[in-house]
Design a protein around this motif. Structure first.
Motif, PDB file in Angstrom:
ATOM      1  N   MET A 189      49.021  49.297  42.933  1.00 22.43           N
ATOM      2  CA  MET A 189      49.246  49.248  41.457  1.00 22.43           C
ATOM      3  C   MET A 189      49.638  47.950  41.059  1.00 22.43           C
ATOM      4  SD  MET A 189      52.121  51.421  39.446  1.00 22.43           S
ATOM      5  CE  MET A 189      53.265  50.830  40.273  1.00 22.43           C
ATOM      6  N   ALA A 190      49.264  47.652  39.849  1.00 19.95           N
ATOM      7  CA  ALA A 190      49.420  46.002  39.580  1.00 19.95           C
ATOM      8  C   ALA A 190      50.159  46.040  38.122  1.00 19.95           C
ATOM      9  CB  ALA A 190      48.064  45.586  39.067  1.00 19.95           C
ATOM     10  N   THR A 191      49.666  46.649  37.154  1.00 19.17           N
ATOM     11  CA  THR A 191      50.677  46.248  35.911  1.00 19.17           C
ATOM     12  C   THR A 191      50.521  47.534  34.882  1.00 19.17           C
ATOM     13  OG1 THR A 191      50.845  44.943  34.075  1.00 19.17           O
ATOM     14  CG2 THR A 191      48.461  45.302  34.872  1.00 19.17           C
ATOM     15  N   ILE A 192      51.443  47.425  34.156  1.00 20.73           N
ATOM     16  CA  ILE A 192      51.689  48.651  33.074  1.00 20.73           C
ATOM     17  C   ILE A 192      50.516  48.523  31.964  1.00 20.73           C
ATOM     18  CG2 ILE A 192      52.972  49.816  31.344  1.00 20.73           C
ATOM     19  CD1 ILE A 192      55.410  48.744  33.070  1.00 20.73           C
ATOM     20  N   ARG A 193      49.483  49.511  31.922  1.00 22.20           N
ATOM     21  CA  ARG A 193      48.518  49.397  30.779  1.00 22.20           C
ATOM     22  C   ARG A 193      48.699  50.382  29.999  1.00 22.20           C
ATOM     23  NH1 ARG A 193      46.500  48.821  35.888  1.00 22.20           N
ATOM     24  NH2 ARG A 193      45.848  46.788  36.508  1.00 22.20           N
ATOM     25  N   LYS A 194      48.523  50.309  28.651  1.00 15.43           N
ATOM     26  CA  LYS A 194      48.700  51.404  27.516  1.00 15.43           C
ATOM     27  C   LYS A 194      47.145  51.591  27.185  1.00 15.43           C
ATOM     28  CE  LYS A 194      50.831  52.973  23.444  1.00 15.43           C
ATOM     29  NZ  LYS A 194      51.467  52.421  22.151  1.00 15.43           N
ATOM     30  N   PHE A 195      46.533  52.657  27.708  1.00 17.90           N
ATOM     31  CA  PHE A 195      45.244  53.019  27.223  1.00 17.90           C
ATOM     32  C   PHE A 195      45.159  53.706  26.076  1.00 17.90           C
ATOM     33  CE2 PHE A 195      43.765  51.579  31.507  1.00 17.90           C
ATOM     34  CZ  PHE A 195      44.602  52.325  32.234  1.00 17.90           C
ATOM     35  N   THR A 201      58.613  45.594  45.262  1.00 15.05           N
ATOM     36  CA  THR A 201      57.649  44.741  44.604  1.00 15.05           C
ATOM     37  C   THR A 201      56.116  45.297  45.113  1.00 15.05           C
ATOM     38  OG1 THR A 201      59.014  42.857  44.133  1.00 15.05           O
ATOM     39  CG2 THR A 201      56.504  42.683  43.883  1.00 15.05           C
ATOM     40  N   VAL A 202      55.437  45.775  43.938  1.00 14.42           N
ATOM     41  CA  VAL A 202      54.097  46.282  44.342  1.00 14.42           C
ATOM     42  C   VAL A 202      52.861  45.382  44.173  1.00 14.42           C
ATOM     43  CG1 VAL A 202      52.353  48.163  44.015  1.00 14.42           C
ATOM     44  CG2 VAL A 202      54.691  48.615  44.408  1.00 14.42           C
ATOM     45  N   THR A 237      51.027  42.481  40.054  1.00 15.69           N
ATOM     46  CA  THR A 237      52.379  42.656  40.500  1.00 15.69           C
ATOM     47  C   THR A 237      53.274  43.529  39.662  1.00 15.69           C
ATOM     48  OG1 THR A 237      52.344  40.600  41.454  1.00 15.69           O
ATOM     49  CG2 THR A 237      54.447  41.523  41.369  1.00 15.69           C
ATOM     50  N   LEU A 238      53.866  44.361  40.039  1.00 16.48           N
ATOM     51  CA  LEU A 238      54.797  45.359  39.404  1.00 16.48           C
ATOM     52  C   LEU A 238      56.111  45.455  40.129  1.00 16.48           C
ATOM     53  CD1 LEU A 238      54.477  47.404  37.204  1.00 16.48           C
ATOM     54  CD2 LEU A 238      54.039  49.086  38.891  1.00 16.48           C
ATOM     55  N   ARG A 281      61.907  52.880  36.176  1.00 13.22           N
ATOM     56  CA  ARG A 281      61.703  51.443  35.415  1.00 13.22           C
ATOM     57  C   ARG A 281      60.347  50.733  36.126  1.00 13.22           C
ATOM     58  NH1 ARG A 281      65.388  46.168  33.907  1.00 13.22           N
ATOM     59  NH2 ARG A 281      63.446  44.826  32.986  1.00 13.22           N
ATOM     60  N   LEU A 282      59.313  50.268  35.707  1.00 11.07           N
ATOM     61  CA  LEU A 282      58.226  49.582  36.081  1.00 11.07           C
ATOM     62  C   LEU A 282      58.366  48.244  35.248  1.00 11.07           C
ATOM     63  CD1 LEU A 282      55.576  52.441  36.327  1.00 11.07           C
ATOM     64  CD2 LEU A 282      57.152  51.594  38.106  1.00 11.07           C
ATOM     65  N   ALA A 283      58.132  46.861  35.913  1.00 11.92           N
ATOM     66  CA  ALA A 283      58.012  45.793  35.025  1.00 11.92           C
ATOM     67  C   ALA A 283      57.142  44.931  35.548  1.00 11.92           C
ATOM     68  CB  ALA A 283      59.572  44.731  35.094  1.00 11.92           C
TER      69      ALA A 283
END
Length: 396
Positions: A1-7, A66-67, A96-97, A108-110
Motif C-alpha cells: 500500500m502506498a498512500t491515501i487517495r480520495k477517489f 511503515t508500509v 510510503t504509508l 490512522r494512516l499518514a
C-alpha cells in the motif's frame, strides 16, 4: 500500500482480483524482504495458514508500522502519476504509508506527500480525511457496526494495506486456486511463513500471489507479492518495512480541523451486502463483471469512461495522443485534478489496434493486465488478450 487517495465516485472502479496495479520496484522490494537464510519455524500446513488469516476469529493485535507499495505498468508517464493522491499513482512509482492501529475502530494512516502529509483517521463512528495542502477537511460519519472487523476496509476508501491486500487475495482461494507454501522469509525484521495462491486457469496472467504471515501473529500479513507469468521478480508488492506490536498512544486517533478549514460532512451508507435490493452478482454500479476469480474481467461502458468526442476515435486510426489530450482536458475541467477518463486516455497511447470476429478496438497488454477498448466498452483484467476477445461477445 502506498498512500491515501480520495477517489471520485466515477473513479472508484475496481479491477477484479485486486491486481489493477502492476508493480516493479526492485529497489523497494529488496528493502522489504531481506535476503538472508530462511528462519527456522515450527512447520505449518497450507490449510493451517489459510485458516489463520481467512477468518475474523483471531484479532489483529495493536501495531504501528511503515508500509511501502510500488507500482509501474511499464507504459508512458500517466497524467497525475507524480501526485500520490491521484488515481493514476496506483499505476506508477512507489509510496510510503505510516500506520497506527488499535482495533478496526481506531486507525490512522499518514501518507507523506511533497511539502505536506495526507491523513486518514478513524475513531469509532467518525473518520477524518485531511490533506495538509488543502483548506478543507472531509468528515465521515460511519454507521454503527460497519468496519468493525479487520477484514473490512476502513471507510472512506483507501488503498490496500497488507491486511486488506491479503483479504482480497484470499477471495480467490476456492476450487480455481492451488494453495501451497514456500520457504520461510524475514520481512521487516520479523520471521514469517509464506502462503502461496496460484491459479489453475490458463487464461490468467498471474503466476502466483505470496502472502507472508508473521510467525508470532499469524493473523498479520507482513507482505503481499504478485508474480506475473514469465517474470522472476514480483510485479506487485505491498508490505511493511518496519513494524512494532505496541499499542499506539490515544493521541494518534484524535483530530481537530485546523483554524479556518472548511469541514465537509458525509454520512456513509452501509455496503450493498447489508442492504435490500442489492445488485445481482456479476453487476456493478457502472458495468458488469464477466467470469470469476482469476479470469474475472471488468466491463465498463465507454460512454462513462471516455469523453464522447473520443469514442469515434477509439477503434479507428485517429491520433491516440489527441484522444488522450481531450480526455485529460475533459477530466480536469481546468482544476488540474485527474480522473479515470484521463488515465484511460493516456493508456491509449500505449495501446495498439486489434480486430477479430468480435469487431475492432485497441489493446493494451502488459505483463499482468490487459485492457481492450472498443467503441462501446472498456474491458480490463489480469487475463490474456484471448480472454478479453472471448468476453466481448458476452457484454450486455
Amino acid at each position: 500500500m502506498a498512500t491515501i487517495r480520495k477517489f471520485s465516485r466515477r473513479g472508484r472502479w475496481v479491477i477484479p482480483a485486486g491486481v489493477v496495479a502492476v508493480v516493479a520496484g526492485v529497489g523497494i522490494a529488496s528493502a522489504i524482504t531481506v535476503a538472508q537464510a530462511a528462519p527456522a519455524l515450527p512447520p505449518r500446513t497450507p490449510a493451517q495458514l489459510l485458516a489463520a488469516i481467512a477468518g475474523d476469529h483471531t484479532p489483529v493485535p495493536p501495531l504501528t508500522g511503515t508500509v511501502v507499495e510500488t507500482a509501474a505498468l511499464g507504459i508512458p508517464q500517466l497524467p497525475g502519476a507524480e501526485n500520490p493522491n491521484s488515481l493514476t499513482s496506483l499505476l506508477a512509482g512507489s509510496h510510503t504509508l505510516k500506520i497506527w492501529y488499535d482495533g478496526p475502530r481506531k486507525l490512522r494512516l499518514a501518507a507523506p506527500v511533497q511539502m505536506g502529509e495526507t491523513d486518514l483517521i478513524r475513531n469509532g463512528t467518525t473518520a477524518w480525511l485531511w490533506q495538509s495542502g488543502s483548506d478543507s477537511v472531509a468528515k465521515y460519519l460511519i454507521p454503527a457496526g460497519h468496519g468493525d472487523h479487520a477484514s473490512e476496509p476502513a471507510m472512506p476508501k483507501t488503498p490496500l494495506t497488507p491486511q486488506q491486500a491479503a483479504q482480497q487475495a484470499l477471495k480467490l482461494a476456492g476450487r480455481s486456486t492451488r494453495v501451497t507454501t514456500e520457504a520461510n522469509v524475514t520481512v521487516a525484521g520479523q520471521a514469517a511463513y509464506q502462503l502461496v495462491l496460484a491459479p489453475k486457469a490458463s487464461g490468467s496472467q498471474v503466476a502466483k500471489i505470496t502472502i507472508a504471515l508473521d510467525a508470532q501473529h499469524l493473523s498479520v500479513p507482513l507482505q503481499v507479492q504478485v508474480f506475473a507469468k514469465g517474470t522472476a521478480s514480483p510485479v506487485y508488492q505491498v508490505g511493511y518495512t518496519s513494524i512494532s506490536f505496541v499499542t499506539p498512544a490515544a493521541s494518534n486517533f484524535s483530530f481537530t480541523p485546523p483554524p479556518g478549514a472548511k469541514v465537509n460532512t458525509e454520512t456513509l451508507s452501509l455496503p450493498a451486502s447489508h442492504m435490500p435490493g442489492q445488485k445481482p452478482q456479476g453487476m456493478t454500479s457502472s458495468g458488469q463483471v464477466i467470469g470469476k476469480d482469476w479470469t474475472a474481467v471488468m466491463v465498463l461502458p465507454a460512454s462513462e469512461v471516455l469523453p464522447g468526442g473520443a469514442l469515434s476515435k477509439v477503434a479507428g486510426a485517429g491520433s491516440a495522443a489527441g484522444v488522450a489530450g481531450q480526455a485529460a482536458r475533459s477530466a480536469s475541467g481546468g482544476s488540474g485534478s485527474i480522473s479515470g477518463s484521463a488515465m484511460l486516455g493516456a493508456l491509449m497511447l500505449a495501446a495498439h489496434p486489434v480486430h477479430g470476429a468480435w469487431g475492432s478496438g485497441k489493446l493494451l497488454h502488459t505483463s499482468l493486465v490487459s485492457m481492450l477498448i472498443t467503441n462501446g466498452h472498456v474491458l480490463i483484467g489480469a487475463v490474456t488478450p484471448s480472454v478479453l476477445y472471448a468476453d466481448v461477445a458476452q457484454v450486455k
